[in-house]
Write a protein that holds these residues in place. Structure first.
Motif, PDB file in Angstrom:
ATOM      1  N   TRP A 113      -5.226 -69.038 -32.369  1.00 22.71           N
ATOM      2  CA  TRP A 113      -4.067 -69.247 -32.359  1.00 22.71           C
ATOM      3  C   TRP A 113      -3.982 -70.839 -33.478  1.00 22.71           C
ATOM      4  O   TRP A 113      -3.222 -71.812 -33.135  1.00 22.71           O
ATOM      5  CB  TRP A 113      -3.335 -69.673 -30.926  1.00 22.71           C
ATOM      6  CG  TRP A 113      -4.569 -70.589 -30.322  1.00 22.71           C
ATOM      7  CD1 TRP A 113      -4.276 -69.213 -29.578  1.00 22.71           C
ATOM      8  CD2 TRP A 113      -4.210 -71.641 -29.497  1.00 22.71           C
ATOM      9  NE1 TRP A 113      -5.322 -69.741 -28.233  1.00 22.71           N
ATOM     10  CE2 TRP A 113      -5.837 -71.375 -29.219  1.00 22.71           C
ATOM     11  CE3 TRP A 113      -4.276 -72.558 -30.832  1.00 22.71           C
ATOM     12  CZ2 TRP A 113      -5.948 -73.016 -28.113  1.00 22.71           C
ATOM     13  CZ3 TRP A 113      -4.862 -73.778 -29.495  1.00 22.71           C
ATOM     14  CH2 TRP A 113      -5.525 -74.171 -28.532  1.00 22.71           C
ATOM     15  N   PHE A 130      -5.916 -66.276 -26.778  1.00 22.09           N
ATOM     16  CA  PHE A 130      -5.636 -66.108 -25.781  1.00 22.09           C
ATOM     17  C   PHE A 130      -5.442 -64.540 -26.193  1.00 22.09           C
ATOM     18  O   PHE A 130      -4.987 -63.467 -27.341  1.00 22.09           O
ATOM     19  CB  PHE A 130      -4.703 -66.453 -25.534  1.00 22.09           C
ATOM     20  CG  PHE A 130      -4.341 -68.196 -25.109  1.00 22.09           C
ATOM     21  CD1 PHE A 130      -4.502 -67.950 -23.796  1.00 22.09           C
ATOM     22  CD2 PHE A 130      -3.972 -69.661 -26.548  1.00 22.09           C
ATOM     23  CE1 PHE A 130      -5.559 -69.476 -24.016  1.00 22.09           C
ATOM     24  CE2 PHE A 130      -3.782 -69.479 -25.452  1.00 22.09           C
ATOM     25  CZ  PHE A 130      -4.257 -70.648 -24.537  1.00 22.09           C
ATOM     26  N   LYS A 131      -5.613 -63.509 -24.609  1.00 21.22           N
ATOM     27  CA  LYS A 131      -5.246 -61.950 -25.414  1.00 21.22           C
ATOM     28  C   LYS A 131      -3.843 -61.710 -24.978  1.00 21.22           C
ATOM     29  O   LYS A 131      -3.624 -62.168 -23.604  1.00 21.22           O
ATOM     30  CB  LYS A 131      -6.358 -61.446 -24.166  1.00 21.22           C
ATOM     31  CG  LYS A 131      -6.854 -59.891 -24.045  1.00 21.22           C
ATOM     32  CD  LYS A 131      -7.612 -59.615 -23.668  1.00 21.22           C
ATOM     33  CE  LYS A 131      -8.636 -58.232 -23.817  1.00 21.22           C
ATOM     34  NZ  LYS A 131      -9.393 -57.542 -23.389  1.00 21.22           N
ATOM     35  N   VAL A 132      -3.178 -61.595 -25.639  1.00 25.56           N
ATOM     36  CA  VAL A 132      -1.945 -61.201 -25.522  1.00 25.56           C
ATOM     37  C   VAL A 132      -1.653 -59.535 -25.579  1.00 25.56           C
ATOM     38  O   VAL A 132      -2.459 -59.142 -26.509  1.00 25.56           O
ATOM     39  CB  VAL A 132      -1.136 -61.449 -26.188  1.00 25.56           C
ATOM     40  CG1 VAL A 132       0.618 -61.377 -26.086  1.00 25.56           C
ATOM     41  CG2 VAL A 132      -0.615 -63.046 -25.500  1.00 25.56           C
ATOM     42  N   GLY A 133      -1.656 -58.652 -24.794  1.00 23.27           N
ATOM     43  CA  GLY A 133      -1.234 -56.730 -25.081  1.00 23.27           C
ATOM     44  C   GLY A 133      -2.181 -56.628 -25.364  1.00 23.27           C
ATOM     45  O   GLY A 133      -2.611 -55.487 -26.352  1.00 23.27           O
ATOM     46  N   LYS A 161      -6.613 -63.127 -30.245  1.00 25.20           N
ATOM     47  CA  LYS A 161      -5.673 -63.684 -30.510  1.00 25.20           C
ATOM     48  C   LYS A 161      -6.128 -65.286 -31.103  1.00 25.20           C
ATOM     49  O   LYS A 161      -5.853 -66.378 -29.840  1.00 25.20           O
ATOM     50  CB  LYS A 161      -4.075 -63.660 -30.769  1.00 25.20           C
ATOM     51  CG  LYS A 161      -3.048 -64.489 -32.230  1.00 25.20           C
ATOM     52  CD  LYS A 161      -1.707 -63.605 -32.395  1.00 25.20           C
ATOM     53  CE  LYS A 161      -1.608 -64.689 -33.157  1.00 25.20           C
ATOM     54  NZ  LYS A 161      -1.301 -64.531 -34.127  1.00 25.20           N
ATOM     55  N   ASN A 199       0.711 -68.150 -27.560  1.00 23.16           N
ATOM     56  CA  ASN A 199       0.437 -67.860 -29.167  1.00 23.16           C
ATOM     57  C   ASN A 199       0.874 -68.271 -29.867  1.00 23.16           C
ATOM     58  O   ASN A 199       0.196 -68.393 -31.078  1.00 23.16           O
ATOM     59  CB  ASN A 199      -0.314 -66.724 -29.118  1.00 23.16           C
ATOM     60  CG  ASN A 199      -1.846 -65.346 -28.513  1.00 23.16           C
ATOM     61  OD1 ASN A 199      -2.558 -66.654 -28.600  1.00 23.16           O
ATOM     62  ND2 ASN A 199      -1.549 -64.589 -28.398  1.00 23.16           N
ATOM     63  N   ASN A 249       4.979 -67.807 -24.137  1.00 18.20           N
ATOM     64  CA  ASN A 249       4.410 -67.327 -24.809  1.00 18.20           C
ATOM     65  C   ASN A 249       3.159 -68.025 -25.590  1.00 18.20           C
ATOM     66  O   ASN A 249       4.036 -68.792 -26.413  1.00 18.20           O
ATOM     67  CB  ASN A 249       4.729 -66.649 -26.197  1.00 18.20           C
ATOM     68  CG  ASN A 249       3.565 -65.636 -26.874  1.00 18.20           C
ATOM     69  OD1 ASN A 249       2.545 -65.623 -26.315  1.00 18.20           O
ATOM     70  ND2 ASN A 249       3.858 -65.128 -28.128  1.00 18.20           N
ATOM     71  N   GLN A 270      -4.953 -69.522 -16.890  1.00 22.75           N
ATOM     72  CA  GLN A 270      -4.574 -70.075 -18.203  1.00 22.75           C
ATOM     73  C   GLN A 270      -5.753 -71.459 -18.275  1.00 22.75           C
ATOM     74  O   GLN A 270      -6.106 -71.529 -19.022  1.00 22.75           O
ATOM     75  CB  GLN A 270      -3.563 -69.694 -18.367  1.00 22.75           C
ATOM     76  CG  GLN A 270      -3.432 -69.651 -20.024  1.00 22.75           C
ATOM     77  CD  GLN A 270      -1.667 -69.377 -20.177  1.00 22.75           C
ATOM     78  OE1 GLN A 270      -0.905 -68.171 -19.399  1.00 22.75           O
ATOM     79  NE2 GLN A 270      -1.068 -69.896 -21.064  1.00 22.75           N
ATOM     80  N   ASP A 277       6.464 -71.368 -28.498  1.00 24.06           N
ATOM     81  CA  ASP A 277       7.348 -70.443 -28.547  1.00 24.06           C
ATOM     82  C   ASP A 277       8.553 -71.191 -27.815  1.00 24.06           C
ATOM     83  O   ASP A 277      10.077 -70.167 -27.943  1.00 24.06           O
ATOM     84  CB  ASP A 277       6.704 -69.978 -26.900  1.00 24.06           C
ATOM     85  CG  ASP A 277       6.554 -71.228 -25.436  1.00 24.06           C
ATOM     86  OD1 ASP A 277       6.970 -72.444 -26.000  1.00 24.06           O
ATOM     87  OD2 ASP A 277       6.117 -69.974 -24.401  1.00 24.06           O
TER      88      ASP A 277
END
Ligand code: FAD
Length: 492
Positions: free
Chosen positions: A141, A132-135, A139, A390, A388, A337, A393
């Motif tokens: 997982w 997943f693309k975060v920031g 990443k 990734n 979240n 998603q 959470d």
């Protein structure tokens, strides 16, 4: 004509076995039951994902030499250590996986995929499905980072091409019927090819003909009542032939015969897999939504773990629901998603602008109970915990009969969507018993000389559940071992 090694099957395990055999022996024959246009077994239906231990991008570069510096810069590949792989195997199989075979699976995962790469199979990183693309950064997982270029079809095509180029003979439409065996061991295979039954002699035989999931009668007999109602996700040719052939010459039955890998699969998918659709009848985004059954109730923790560690056991849970189906419900917040498989045209889907409208379209379902369940679920979500995808959470529900442990978003943003799924069986877990050298063991605990096995038809490795991407690794690792040892036995 006498062959050095005869390999029964035409999927990943069989082709890896044939390639490894041919590195030491001269005449190697592959018998594939399917006609050429349906060849490749379950392996061809896959996304081509391989679970393997790696220490970071430097290891991955050995498998994917064309990984660019930008790709490395923009991706957190993390690591997936041998310890993590072993832990995952132990945990998801409830500590029943055979310790020796599991250690081999884990320790040989990286070297085996590297060997495949050296033999000419190409790999890439599975950004599309496993990161997943975060920031601004991808990443990974779930311990699953590498896939064959072209997915399952690409993998089978490439292995077949390499095998044929190396001089391995592949016969299509060649169904193995029985083993030629005596007190000294196995000496060949009786095969029906183009309508003719014939004996093919071989110094060693490798069985890699898949499980028995496509055999309705065995499924019901060994897995239990109700399993005749499951859909088969992959090939129609894996009916347990090679398991039966081995049992007939005294092999021991081993492993989780009542267990299998089974997933959420479109309710209206055909009885067997469709190569044009591949694995896209699966519906694997349930961690972002909720499940409702025909009684209008939730019945499983959709967020118990990353999907790689729950999807293979949830098919069975769906099969045991009333009318053997369930709805996966999402709101617009998570639409982006959802995996690509939610956007295929052969999908059983309804939509509504309110939860009331959505529920009114849920045929075959207690609609009043469903609406109540969804409202109660919404009210139970801990909205103070951030979402979240990734990490696990901890964004959960509290106070419900069945709580959701992670990724619990409220269903509040229209349009709402619901997808109808049933149980799709992937492969059976029970099968033959092998040594660490992939030799088949008989019911007296002795090795059957000249007989080797690899892939889905080996029991003892997977029980109850399975870490995603282990099937291809299992076939490749033990296929290579079986082929190499069969080749050595034939040559020596
Ligand atoms: C839709 C789907 C998606 C999947 N995705 C993944 C994934 O991404 N990653 C992963 O690791 N696993 C995945 N799996 C699981 C994976 O496919 C299997 O674990 C793996 O491919 C098994 O390999 P195999 O060589 O043992 O069996 P198969 O690939 O099924 O090969 C068995 C072969 O034996 C042949 N055969 C059967 N009977 C006979 C006979 N009597 N004589 C001669 N030949 C015979 C069949 O025709 C076939 O060619 C998926 C499975 C499915 C169905």
């Amino acid at each position: 004509m006498t062959y050095d090694v005869i390999v029964v099957g035409g999927g990943n395990a069989a082709l890896c076995a044939a390639l490894a055999a041919q590195e030491v022996a001269k005449k190697v024959l592959v018998l594939e039951r399917a006609p050429e246009d349906e060849a490749g077994g379950n392996s061809r239906f896959t996304a081509g994902l391989f679970r393997l231990a790696y220490r970071g991008p430097d290891d991955l570069k050995q498998l994917i030499p064309d990984l660019t510096p930008q790709e490395i810069e923009n991706t957190d590949f993390g690591t997936y250590t041998e310890e993590q792989f072993l832990d995952d195997m132990a945990r998801v199989t409830e500590y029943r996986c055979d310790p020796d075979l599991t250690e081999i699976l884990v320790k040989r995962s990286f070297p085996t995929v590297k060997w495949m790469r050296e033999r000419g199979v190409r790999f890439t990183a599975a950004w599309g499905r496993q990161a997943f693309k975060v920031g601004g950064k991808f990443k990974f997982w779930g311990g699953l980072t590498v896939e064959a270029v072209g997915g399952g079809p690409g993998l089978v095509e490439s292995l077949t091409r390499i095998a044929q180029k190396s001089g391995i003979e592949v016969r299509y439409g060649a169904r193995a019927l029985s083993l030629i065996a005596d007190d000294a061991g196995v000496h060949g295979v009786v095969v029906k090819h183009n309508g003719k039954t014939q004996r093919v002699e071989g110094k060693a035989v490798v069985l890699a003909a898949g499980g028995f999931q496509a055999n309705t009668e065995w499924r019901t007999r060994y897995m239990g009542p109700g399993w005749e109602l499951a859909k088969v996700r992959g090939t129609r040719f894996n009916t347990g032939d090679a398991i039966r052939m081995a049992l007939d010459v005294g092999a021991a039955a081993h492993g989780n015969w009542s267990g299998c890998h089974a997933v959420a699969w479109d309710r209206n998918a055909p009885e067997f897999g469709d190569l044009a659709v591949g694995d896209a009848f699966q519906k694997h985004s349930y961690p972002w939504g909720v499940y409702i059954n025909a009684d209008g109730k939730r019945f499983v923790d959709e967020g118990a773990d990353f999907r790689n560690y729950t999807y293979a056991k949830y098919g069975r849970v769906i099969l045991t629901q009333p009318k053997q189906f369930a709805w996966q419900i999402f709101d617009a917040k998570v639409k982006q998603q959802l995996r690509d498989e939610y956007r295929i045209k052969q999908v059983t889907k309804i939509a509504g602008n309110t939860l009331e409208e959505l529920v009114s379209k849920m045929d075959d379902t207690d609609q009043k109970a469903a609406l109540e369940t969804l409202k109660k679920y919404n009210a139970a979500v801990r909205q103070d915990i951030p979402f979240n995808p990734n990490v696990k959470d901890g964004r959960r529900t509290e106070g419900l009969d069945v709580n959701k442990s992670n990724w619990a978003n409220t269903l509040d943003t229209p349009p709402f969507e619901a997808y109808a799924v049933t149980c799709g069986i992937t492969f059976s877990f029970g099968g033959l018993k092998i040594t660490n050298d992939a030799q088949v063991i008989n019911s007296d605990g002795e090795v059957i000389r000249g007989l080797y096995a690899a892939g889905e038809l080996v029991g003892g490795i997977f029980w109850f559940n399975y870490p995603g991407g282990s099937g291809l690794t299992n076939g490749a690792v033990f296929g290579r071992i079986a082929g190499a040892n069969a080749g050595k036995a034939a040559a020596g």
